[in-house]
Design a protein around this motif. Sequence first.
Motif, short mmCIF file in Angstrom:
data_model
loop_
_atom_site.label_atom_id
_atom_site.label_comp_id
_atom_site.label_asym_id
_atom_site.label_seq_id
_atom_site.Cartn_x
_atom_site.Cartn_y
_atom_site.Cartn_z
N ASP A 136 32.40 27.69 66.81
CA ASP A 136 32.86 27.23 68.13
C ASP A 136 34.11 27.97 68.58
O ASP A 136 34.36 28.12 69.78
CB ASP A 136 33.13 25.72 68.14
CG ASP A 136 31.85 24.90 68.16
OD1 ASP A 136 30.76 25.47 68.39
OD2 ASP A 136 31.94 23.68 67.92
N LYS A 137 34.93 28.41 67.63
CA LYS A 137 36.17 29.15 67.94
C LYS A 137 35.96 30.66 67.81
O LYS A 137 36.92 31.43 67.74
CB LYS A 137 37.32 28.69 67.04
CG LYS A 137 37.76 27.28 67.35
CD LYS A 137 38.28 27.17 68.77
CE LYS A 137 38.69 25.76 69.11
NZ LYS A 137 39.12 25.62 70.49
N LEU A 138 34.68 31.07 67.76
CA LEU A 138 34.29 32.48 67.74
C LEU A 138 34.81 33.25 66.53
O LEU A 138 35.17 34.43 66.62
CB LEU A 138 34.70 33.18 69.04
CG LEU A 138 34.21 32.54 70.34
CD1 LEU A 138 34.74 33.29 71.54
CD2 LEU A 138 32.69 32.45 70.36
N ALA A 139 34.85 32.57 65.37
CA ALA A 139 35.20 33.27 64.14
C ALA A 139 34.21 34.41 63.92
O ALA A 139 33.04 34.30 64.28
CB ALA A 139 35.16 32.30 62.96
N GLN A 140 34.69 35.47 63.33
CA GLN A 140 33.85 36.64 63.12
C GLN A 140 33.37 36.71 61.67
O GLN A 140 34.09 36.33 60.75
CB GLN A 140 34.63 37.92 63.46
CG GLN A 140 35.05 37.97 64.91
CD GLN A 140 35.88 39.22 65.21
OE1 GLN A 140 36.71 39.63 64.42
NE2 GLN A 140 35.63 39.81 66.37
N ASP A 141 32.17 37.25 61.51
CA ASP A 141 31.61 37.52 60.18
C ASP A 141 31.73 36.33 59.23
O ASP A 141 32.23 36.46 58.11
CB ASP A 141 32.26 38.76 59.56
CG ASP A 141 32.05 40.00 60.41
OD1 ASP A 141 30.95 40.16 60.96
OD2 ASP A 141 32.99 40.80 60.51
N ILE A 142 31.24 35.17 59.67
CA ILE A 142 31.26 33.98 58.82
C ILE A 142 30.25 34.18 57.69
O ILE A 142 29.09 34.51 57.93
CB ILE A 142 30.91 32.71 59.62
CG1 ILE A 142 31.85 32.53 60.81
CG2 ILE A 142 30.94 31.48 58.70
CD1 ILE A 142 31.41 31.46 61.79
#
Length: 121
Positions: free
Chosen positions: A18-24
């Motif tokens: 939802d907070k647009l974290a990258q490469d989860i």
Amino acid sequence: MKLTSEELLEVVVKAADDKLAQDIMALDVRGLTSIGDYFVVMNGRNEKQVAAIVEAIVENVHKNKGEIKNVEGKDSGKWTLIDLNDVIVHVFNHEERGYYNIEKLWSDAPMVDISGMVTEQ
């Protein structure tokens, strides 16, 4: 009722997404260590986004009645570790993630398919 480690993993991944974290990336470390069931690794583009991701994860874990054991490194904006007992979350800024390369350290751990937990980008 206590969240299962799988439910907790989903809360973390969705909050980060939802907070647009990258490469989860989620790693199943059961059988490799006794400190948790899953390691979740992700990064933000900058310190402000890292802080927003950490805040969202903590807030959503609380909202879902999950237990937060400890949060370390929150003020640095470079690498924050969130210990949720069964799920250990590493939120990095981009440069720090590349430097520490946690995924390589735990390369024996199978990756968890989180595609159903994140939105298509």
